[in-house]
Scaffold this motif. Structure first.
Motif, PDB file in Angstrom:
ATOM      1  N   ASN A 186      10.626 -17.275 -10.516  1.00 21.46           N
ATOM      2  CA  ASN A 186       9.965 -17.556 -11.727  1.00 21.46           C
ATOM      3  C   ASN A 186       8.428 -18.007 -11.557  1.00 21.46           C
ATOM      4  O   ASN A 186       8.247 -19.011 -10.610  1.00 21.46           O
ATOM      5  CB  ASN A 186      10.729 -18.714 -12.371  1.00 21.46           C
ATOM      6  N   ILE A 187       7.606 -17.193 -12.459  1.00 23.36           N
ATOM      7  CA  ILE A 187       6.166 -17.733 -12.602  1.00 23.36           C
ATOM      8  C   ILE A 187       5.838 -17.790 -13.899  1.00 23.36           C
ATOM      9  O   ILE A 187       5.947 -16.707 -14.351  1.00 23.36           O
ATOM     10  CB  ILE A 187       5.065 -16.921 -11.641  1.00 23.36           C
ATOM     11  N   ASP A 188       5.588 -18.885 -14.587  1.00 20.33           N
ATOM     12  CA  ASP A 188       5.505 -18.871 -16.076  1.00 20.33           C
ATOM     13  C   ASP A 188       4.205 -18.410 -16.318  1.00 20.33           C
ATOM     14  O   ASP A 188       3.060 -18.663 -16.188  1.00 20.33           O
ATOM     15  CB  ASP A 188       5.626 -20.420 -16.491  1.00 20.33           C
ATOM     16  N   PHE A 189       4.128 -17.226 -17.417  1.00 20.40           N
ATOM     17  CA  PHE A 189       3.206 -16.300 -17.737  1.00 20.40           C
ATOM     18  C   PHE A 189       2.148 -17.437 -18.454  1.00 20.40           C
ATOM     19  O   PHE A 189       1.073 -17.190 -18.368  1.00 20.40           O
ATOM     20  CB  PHE A 189       3.358 -15.226 -18.442  1.00 20.40           C
ATOM     21  N   TYR A 190       2.674 -18.440 -19.302  1.00 18.54           N
ATOM     22  CA  TYR A 190       1.888 -19.274 -20.015  1.00 18.54           C
ATOM     23  C   TYR A 190       1.182 -20.049 -19.360  1.00 18.54           C
ATOM     24  O   TYR A 190       0.266 -21.055 -19.951  1.00 18.54           O
ATOM     25  CB  TYR A 190       2.771 -20.058 -21.059  1.00 18.54           C
ATOM     26  N   LEU A 191       1.222 -20.212 -17.999  1.00 22.24           N
ATOM     27  CA  LEU A 191       0.301 -21.241 -17.154  1.00 22.24           C
ATOM     28  C   LEU A 191      -1.028 -20.661 -17.210  1.00 22.24           C
ATOM     29  O   LEU A 191      -1.904 -21.423 -16.602  1.00 22.24           O
ATOM     30  CB  LEU A 191       0.858 -21.069 -15.747  1.00 22.24           C
ATOM     31  N   GLY A 192      -1.349 -19.483 -17.503  1.00 19.66           N
ATOM     32  CA  GLY A 192      -2.516 -18.967 -17.614  1.00 19.66           C
ATOM     33  C   GLY A 192      -3.145 -18.520 -16.299  1.00 19.66           C
ATOM     34  O   GLY A 192      -2.889 -17.919 -15.649  1.00 19.66           O
ATOM     35  N   GLN A 193      -4.307 -19.386 -15.788  1.00 20.00           N
ATOM     36  CA  GLN A 193      -5.175 -19.286 -14.700  1.00 20.00           C
ATOM     37  C   GLN A 193      -4.116 -19.510 -13.624  1.00 20.00           C
ATOM     38  O   GLN A 193      -4.264 -18.845 -12.398  1.00 20.00           O
ATOM     39  CB  GLN A 193      -6.175 -20.145 -14.563  1.00 20.00           C
ATOM     40  N   GLU A 194      -3.087 -20.551 -13.806  1.00 21.67           N
ATOM     41  CA  GLU A 194      -2.253 -20.875 -12.441  1.00 21.67           C
ATOM     42  C   GLU A 194      -1.237 -19.802 -12.446  1.00 21.67           C
ATOM     43  O   GLU A 194      -0.994 -19.508 -11.262  1.00 21.67           O
ATOM     44  CB  GLU A 194      -1.650 -22.300 -12.849  1.00 21.67           C
ATOM     45  N   PHE A 195      -0.843 -18.961 -13.352  1.00 23.55           N
ATOM     46  CA  PHE A 195      -0.030 -17.810 -13.213  1.00 23.55           C
ATOM     47  C   PHE A 195      -0.777 -16.705 -12.388  1.00 23.55           C
ATOM     48  O   PHE A 195      -0.218 -16.326 -11.611  1.00 23.55           O
ATOM     49  CB  PHE A 195       0.208 -17.228 -14.393  1.00 23.55           C
ATOM     50  N   LEU A 196      -2.129 -16.431 -12.519  1.00 21.81           N
ATOM     51  CA  LEU A 196      -2.793 -15.719 -11.791  1.00 21.81           C
ATOM     52  C   LEU A 196      -2.937 -16.049 -10.292  1.00 21.81           C
ATOM     53  O   LEU A 196      -2.683 -15.287  -9.427  1.00 21.81           O
ATOM     54  CB  LEU A 196      -4.257 -15.292 -12.462  1.00 21.81           C
ATOM     55  N   THR A 197      -3.390 -17.192 -10.335  1.00 22.64           N
ATOM     56  CA  THR A 197      -3.298 -18.015  -8.793  1.00 22.64           C
ATOM     57  C   THR A 197      -1.837 -17.806  -7.993  1.00 22.64           C
ATOM     58  O   THR A 197      -2.064 -17.382  -6.811  1.00 22.64           O
ATOM     59  CB  THR A 197      -3.523 -19.448  -8.891  1.00 22.64           C
ATOM     60  N   GLU A 198      -0.840 -18.037  -8.780  1.00 21.81           N
ATOM     61  CA  GLU A 198       0.442 -17.814  -7.988  1.00 21.81           C
ATOM     62  C   GLU A 198       0.773 -16.489  -7.782  1.00 21.81           C
ATOM     63  O   GLU A 198       1.209 -15.967  -6.767  1.00 21.81           O
ATOM     64  CB  GLU A 198       1.419 -18.373  -8.954  1.00 21.81           C
ATOM     65  N   VAL A 199       0.480 -15.382  -8.889  1.00 24.88           N
ATOM     66  CA  VAL A 199       0.763 -14.053  -8.532  1.00 24.88           C
ATOM     67  C   VAL A 199      -0.056 -13.595  -7.066  1.00 24.88           C
ATOM     68  O   VAL A 199       0.584 -12.835  -6.541  1.00 24.88           O
ATOM     69  CB  VAL A 199       0.465 -13.356  -9.857  1.00 24.88           C
ATOM     70  N   GLU A 200      -1.268 -14.052  -7.221  1.00 23.29           N
ATOM     71  CA  GLU A 200      -2.088 -13.569  -6.156  1.00 23.29           C
ATOM     72  C   GLU A 200      -1.677 -13.961  -4.690  1.00 23.29           C
ATOM     73  O   GLU A 200      -2.217 -13.443  -3.665  1.00 23.29           O
ATOM     74  CB  GLU A 200      -3.639 -13.976  -6.492  1.00 23.29           C
ATOM     75  N   LYS A 201      -0.659 -14.832  -4.570  1.00 26.50           N
ATOM     76  CA  LYS A 201      -0.236 -15.168  -3.201  1.00 26.50           C
ATOM     77  C   LYS A 201       0.902 -14.264  -3.197  1.00 26.50           C
ATOM     78  O   LYS A 201       1.297 -13.984  -1.934  1.00 26.50           O
ATOM     79  CB  LYS A 201       0.646 -16.613  -3.463  1.00 26.50           C
ATOM     80  N   LEU A 202       1.545 -13.384  -3.866  1.00 26.16           N
ATOM     81  CA  LEU A 202       2.630 -12.445  -3.654  1.00 26.16           C
ATOM     82  C   LEU A 202       2.053 -11.208  -2.710  1.00 26.16           C
ATOM     83  O   LEU A 202       1.033 -10.730  -2.706  1.00 26.16           O
ATOM     84  CB  LEU A 202       3.016 -12.146  -5.091  1.00 26.16           C
ATOM     85  N   ASP A 203       3.031 -10.672  -2.289  1.00 31.81           N
ATOM     86  CA  ASP A 203       2.835  -9.490  -1.379  1.00 31.81           C
ATOM     87  C   ASP A 203       2.452  -8.102  -2.218  1.00 31.81           C
ATOM     88  O   ASP A 203       3.443  -7.723  -2.945  1.00 31.81           O
ATOM     89  CB  ASP A 203       3.811  -9.201  -0.577  1.00 31.81           C
ATOM     90  N   LYS A 204       1.129  -7.692  -2.213  1.00 33.38           N
ATOM     91  CA  LYS A 204       1.099  -6.647  -3.093  1.00 33.38           C
ATOM     92  C   LYS A 204       1.857  -5.328  -2.776  1.00 33.38           C
ATOM     93  O   LYS A 204       1.716  -4.338  -3.472  1.00 33.38           O
ATOM     94  CB  LYS A 204      -0.742  -6.449  -3.225  1.00 33.38           C
ATOM     95  N   ASP A 205       2.234  -5.271  -1.538  1.00 32.96           N
ATOM     96  CA  ASP A 205       3.007  -3.987  -1.095  1.00 32.96           C
ATOM     97  C   ASP A 205       4.341  -3.837  -1.610  1.00 32.96           C
ATOM     98  O   ASP A 205       5.079  -2.913  -1.421  1.00 32.96           O
ATOM     99  CB  ASP A 205       2.676  -3.760   0.372  1.00 32.96           C
ATOM    100  N   LYS A 206       4.749  -4.943  -2.178  1.00 28.45           N
ATOM    101  CA  LYS A 206       6.145  -4.887  -3.035  1.00 28.45           C
ATOM    102  C   LYS A 206       6.325  -4.264  -4.243  1.00 28.45           C
ATOM    103  O   LYS A 206       5.190  -4.002  -5.000  1.00 28.45           O
ATOM    104  CB  LYS A 206       6.803  -6.115  -2.739  1.00 28.45           C
ATOM    105  N   ASN A 207       7.529  -4.089  -4.795  1.00 29.21           N
ATOM    106  CA  ASN A 207       7.791  -3.315  -6.087  1.00 29.21           C
ATOM    107  C   ASN A 207       8.180  -4.383  -6.968  1.00 29.21           C
ATOM    108  O   ASN A 207       9.035  -5.249  -6.676  1.00 29.21           O
ATOM    109  CB  ASN A 207       8.641  -2.482  -5.835  1.00 29.21           C
ATOM    110  N   TYR A 208       7.306  -4.918  -8.045  1.00 30.60           N
ATOM    111  CA  TYR A 208       7.638  -6.087  -8.955  1.00 30.60           C
ATOM    112  C   TYR A 208       8.660  -5.484 -10.282  1.00 30.60           C
ATOM    113  O   TYR A 208       8.107  -4.677 -10.932  1.00 30.60           O
ATOM    114  CB  TYR A 208       6.460  -6.932  -9.202  1.00 30.60           C
ATOM    115  N   TYR A 209       9.735  -6.316 -10.428  1.00 29.52           N
ATOM    116  CA  TYR A 209      10.546  -5.723 -11.543  1.00 29.52           C
ATOM    117  C   TYR A 209      10.292  -7.062 -12.400  1.00 29.52           C
ATOM    118  O   TYR A 209      10.867  -8.293 -12.018  1.00 29.52           O
ATOM    119  CB  TYR A 209      11.817  -5.660 -11.203  1.00 29.52           C
TER     120      TYR A 209
END
Length: 103
Positions: free
Chosen positions: A39-62
């Motif tokens: 879970n990463i809350d989309f309503y966190l705005g910039q923090e959502f982006l910060t958390e998402v950028e820590k994820l592995d970009k080679d994975k497939n996200y559902y």
């Protein structure tokens, strides 16, 4: 990319490189969630982006939310920062008929 409920479920089941991403609020998650979801809350705005950028970009996200709207926006954000495979669940959790974990 938007996938129907059936496409999302079928593709997820056969994807060894899959990550399920729930972009709802913590309160919504308490009502139940798809197994193994992060879970990463989309309503966190910039923090959502910060958390998402820590994820592995080679994975497939559902990606899913309550109705499919926020998760569609989340997929667009993810694509804009270099994620190649972000799949939005059309209709969201409201229409989900697969397994659910209840708190």
């Amino acid at each position: 990319m938007d996938l129907s409920q059936q496409e999302w479920q079928d593709q997820l089941k056969n994807d060894e490189n899959a990550v399920v991403l729930d972009v709802r609020t913590p309160e919504e998650v308490e009502e139940g969630y798809i197994p193994n979801a992060t879970n990463i809350d989309f309503y966190l705005g910039q923090e959502f982006l910060t958390e998402v950028e820590k994820l592995d970009k080679d994975k497939n996200y559902y990606v899913y939310c309550r109705s499919g709207n926020r998760s569609g926006q989340a997929c667009a954000v993810m694509n804009s920062v270099g994620f190649k495979n972000a799949y939005n669940l059309e209709g969201g959790f409201m229409k989900w008929e697969g397994d659910v974990i209840e708190e």
